[in-house]
Write an enzyme that holds these catalytic residues in place. Structure first.
Site, PDB file in Angstrom:
ATOM      1  N   HIS A 192     -34.884 -14.624   1.038  1.00 43.40           N
ATOM      2  CA  HIS A 192     -35.307 -13.842   1.988  1.00 43.40           C
ATOM      3  C   HIS A 192     -34.370 -14.478   3.262  1.00 43.40           C
ATOM      4  CE1 HIS A 192     -38.321 -11.471  -0.061  1.00 43.40           C
ATOM      5  NE2 HIS A 192     -37.764 -10.709   0.881  1.00 43.40           N
ATOM      6  N   ARG A 299     -38.359  -4.228   6.925  1.00 49.15           N
ATOM      7  CA  ARG A 299     -39.252  -5.416   6.349  1.00 49.15           C
ATOM      8  C   ARG A 299     -40.228  -5.865   7.526  1.00 49.15           C
ATOM      9  NH1 ARG A 299     -34.496  -6.926   3.418  1.00 49.15           N
ATOM     10  NH2 ARG A 299     -34.718  -7.057   1.236  1.00 49.15           N
ATOM     11  N   ASN A 457     -34.309  -6.771  -5.997  1.00 51.61           N
ATOM     12  CA  ASN A 457     -34.308  -8.300  -5.760  1.00 51.61           C
ATOM     13  C   ASN A 457     -35.346  -8.783  -6.528  1.00 51.61           C
ATOM     14  OD1 ASN A 457     -32.238  -7.440  -3.898  1.00 51.61           O
ATOM     15  ND2 ASN A 457     -33.645  -7.682  -2.136  1.00 51.61           N
ATOM     16  N   ASP A 458     -36.683  -8.003  -6.284  1.00 49.71           N
ATOM     17  CA  ASP A 458     -37.659  -8.565  -7.225  1.00 49.71           C
ATOM     18  C   ASP A 458     -37.832  -7.977  -8.490  1.00 49.71           C
ATOM     19  OD1 ASP A 458     -39.352 -10.168  -5.784  1.00 49.71           O
ATOM     20  OD2 ASP A 458     -39.732  -8.661  -4.451  1.00 49.71           O
ATOM     21  N   ARG A 468     -35.848 -15.753  -7.754  1.00 55.89           N
ATOM     22  CA  ARG A 468     -34.751 -15.502  -6.745  1.00 55.89           C
ATOM     23  C   ARG A 468     -34.025 -16.624  -5.755  1.00 55.89           C
ATOM     24  NH1 ARG A 468     -37.414 -10.549  -3.543  1.00 55.89           N
ATOM     25  NH2 ARG A 468     -35.867 -10.722  -1.902  1.00 55.89           N
ATOM     26  N   CYS A 505     -33.456  -0.094  -2.320  1.00 53.97           N
ATOM     27  CA  CYS A 505     -33.409  -0.951  -0.932  1.00 53.97           C
ATOM     28  C   CYS A 505     -32.888  -2.182  -1.471  1.00 53.97           C
ATOM     29  CB  CYS A 505     -34.394  -0.887  -0.171  1.00 53.97           C
ATOM     30  SG  CYS A 505     -35.995  -1.190  -0.873  1.00 53.97           S
TER      31      CYS A 505
HETATM   32  C1  PEP Z   1     -36.402  -6.244  -3.280  1.00 58.51           C
HETATM   33  O1  PEP Z   1     -37.171  -6.749  -3.785  1.00 58.51           O
HETATM   34  O2  PEP Z   1     -35.451  -5.507  -3.846  1.00 58.51           O
HETATM   35  C2  PEP Z   1     -36.688  -5.810  -1.969  1.00 58.51           C
HETATM   36  C3  PEP Z   1     -35.881  -4.901  -1.335  1.00 58.51           C
HETATM   37  O3  PEP Z   1     -37.930  -6.237  -1.350  1.00 58.51           O
HETATM   38  P1  PEP Z   1     -37.531  -7.978  -0.660  1.00 58.51           P
HETATM   39  O4  PEP Z   1     -36.035  -8.242  -0.863  1.00 58.51           O
HETATM   40  O5  PEP Z   1     -38.067  -7.836   0.633  1.00 58.51           O
HETATM   41  O6  PEP Z   1     -38.565  -8.689  -1.591  1.00 58.51           O
HETATM   42 MG    MG Z   2     -39.384  -7.072  -3.093  1.00 54.69          MG
END
Ligand code: PEP
Ligand code: MG
Length: 586
Positions: A192, A299, A457-458, A468, A505
């Site tokens: 993040h 977020r 991302n997750d 990550r 996203c």
């Molecule tokens: C994701 O996990 O792709 C996402 C957009 O949420 P975050 O990066 O805030 O976990």
């Molecule tokens: Mg996420």
């Protein structure tokens, strides 16, 4: 001679400037032998540092109680207690006398021992005192080592921050301050901290491993957030080269601006929605400048950071209303609190999990804490009359959680109806699909949701089992891994079969190489850091859907992420050479 360090490019752009090392005093405390005659002086130095720290804390306590309230000021009582702990003080003094070693070294050793003891305590309250001990010991150490504490908002001149690690809340504090870049020893591309740097358009290189040991406070550095390179004390020629590269990037960004008023439509007329991800309402002007047609991910957890209390319903409401109004007539997707993983919020005193990304986070936390969740839901619903607000829940792992969250939302709606408080009765409610179990059962979840937003991302970290935020396994973090592509395809197909739209996203949707494949899969909405919106629009406008589908089919037939990368790179170069240039530089 230029010394070059290599890390992970986290936020593109180039910065050149003087360094500020953040938190170095925590890392190296040197051990120095002293003579018998020096002992008394060392003890005086220690006592003076304690007195000075005491004064600082009292002054801070007064300021906080005047500006905030008594309760928040009480936090310093715990700090003062640590400072007055006789056992701790006596242990330091007796060890200085016995071992004849400088006092900062002994103090640091004693504090380490205390922290060790507290961290093994069963009692959660006592374990939480570690933060107080840490805070106080840093203050004492700074005085002993003659260092002045700098806050991230103190800089009068532009600096590049170099740190072992930066929390997302540290990064949030950098917004609009004189910080023109940062470099960290640890971290991955989708931590993040990296995501926030992109949002604020601050060039950043993470995962350099040796940054804090190789870079000194008096150095000047270049950080190249495109290739992940850091150059220490560059010569004139290198500075000139990078200044030129910076001009080129600026010119390229300006060239894309002409696309702002054009639609995001393929040659054969398929329209997609290009939206922005934001962390703070203050980003809206940037977002509009980059031609976003909506917010695909707001977020909201940053709203809870860098403060000592929880945001009230009114504060939530004002922030959501502001964003919804500014973005009119475009939609704003507000994600409910996604606490946990690498995002912690100090005032909630949530114990850290052994594996935070698999622990008590996001919707799991919210369902267990309706007192906190419902405040946010109420504010979201009330704000929904001021624009086109949609909400989505993070980390949904299956139908059950979706139903529970929707039930809580329904309860809040009923409360509002009873009080005759208006809200948008048709507000869409979506699920983030970012857990493999949800990706596989997307057909079932689709029946409970109005839309999906894929959180790659997750999803990538969970499906490949790769943290990550960990630079050591960053090489395994592959968006193009066949497993990831298959999961994404399943999510999009399941959504469409159930007549709901599907967006993304995660950072992947703002990468032209992957956007090409996602377009062919039929993704409806792409939400990304705003700087990438116009390049992706350019890509969309160069393609027709038949070609995109063929590229996707061929990519899905490949066996490794590397093969997919090579293939889509080649296709991008053929079909959208202007956009390819952006990738070529990275
Ligand atoms: C994701 O996990 O792709 C996402 C957009 O949420 P975050 O990066 O805030 O976990
Ligand atoms: Mg996420």
């Amino acid at each position: 001679m230029n010394e070059i360090l290599k890390g992970i490019p986290a936020s593109s752009g180039i910065s050149i400037g003087p360094v500020h090392i953040l938190g170095r005093e925590e890392i190296s405390v040197s051990k120095r032998s002293i003579s018998e005659a020096d002992i008394a002086g060392e003890i005086v130095r220690f006592e003076e540092a304690l007195i000075q720290t005491h004064k600082e804390l009292i002054a801070l306590q007064k300021k906080v109680s005047a500006e905030l309230n008594q309760e928040q000021a009480q936090i310093f009582d715990a700090h003062l207690l640590v400072l007055e702990d006789r056992m701790l003080i006596e242990e330091v003094i007796s060890r200085v006398k016995k071992e004849k070693v400088n006092v900062e070294y002994i103090f640091h050793e004693v504090i380490k021992k205390y922290i060790n003891v507290f961290s093994r305590m069963e009692d959660e309250y006592l374990r939480e005192r570690i933060a107080d001990i840490n805070d106080v010991s840093k203050r004492v150490m700074r005085i002993l080592c003659g260092k002045k504490k700098k806050s991230l908002s103190d800089f009068q001149e532009p600096v590049i921050v170099v740190a072992h690690d930066l929390s997302p809340s540290d990064t949030a504090a950098m917004h609009r301050k004189n910080i023109i870049g940062f470099v960290t020893d640890v971290g991955g591309k989708t931590s993040h901290t990296a995501i926030m740097a992109k949002s604020f358009e601050i060039p950043a290189v993470v995962g350099v491993e040796v940054a804090t040991s190789k870079i000194g406070e008096d150095d000047t550095i270049i950080i190249d957030g495109i290739s992940g390179v850091v150059i220490i004390n560059p010569d004139e020629k290198t500075i000139a080269q990078y200044n030129q590269a910076r001009q080129k990037i600026k010119a390229q960004d300006e060239a894309f601006i002409s696309l702002k008023s054009l639609s995001a439509q393929t040659i054969d007329g398929r329209l997609v929605e290009l939206a922005a991800n934001i962390e703070l309402p203050e980003e809206i002007p940037f977002v509009l400048e980059h031609g976003a047609e909506g917010i695909g991910l707001y977020r909201t957890e940053y709203f809870y950071m860098n403060r000592r209390d929880l945001p009230s319903e009114e504060e939530h409401y004002e922030a959501y209303k502001f964003v919804a109004q500014k973005m009119q007539p475009y939609p704003v997707i507000i994600r409910t609190l996604d606490l946990g993983g690498d995002k912690f919020i100090s005032q909630l005193q949530v114990p850290r999990d052994m594996l935070p990304f698999l622990g008590w986070r996001a919707i799991r936390f919210c369902l267990a804490r309706p007192d906190i969740f419902k405040v946010q839901l109420r504010a979201l619903l009330r704000a929904s009359i001021h624009g086109k607000i949609k909400i989505m829940y993070p980390m949904i792992s299956g139908v059950e959680e979706m139903r529970q969250a929707n039930q809580m939302l329904e309860d809040v709606k009923n409360e509002l109806r009873a009080k005759k408080i208006a809200f948008d009765e048709d507000m869409e409610v979506g699920a983030m699909i970012e857990v493999p179990s949800a990706a596989i059962t997307a057909d079932l979840i689709a029946k409970e949701a109005d839309f999906f937003s894929i959180g790659t991302n997750d999803l990538i970290q969970y499906s490949i089992a790769v943290d990550r935020t960990n630079e050591k396994v960053a090489y395994l973090y592959e968006p193009s891994h066949p497993a990831v592509l298959r999961l994404i395809k399943n999510i999009i197909d399941s959504g469409h079969r159930n007549n709901i739209w599907v967006g993304m996203c995660g950072e992947m949707s703002g990468d032209p190489m992957f956007a090409l494949i996602l377009l062919g899969m039929g993704l409806d909405e792409f939400s990304m850091p705003s700087r990438m919106i116009l390049p992706i629009k350019q890509l969309v406008r160069c393609i027709n859907m038949d070609d995109a589908r063929k590229i996707t089919e061929a990519a899905l037939d490949l066996s490794t992420g590397k093969e997919v990368d090579e293939f889509s790179n080649k296709k991008l170069k053929e079909l959208a050479p202007e956009v390819y240039k952006i990738i070529e530089q990275s």
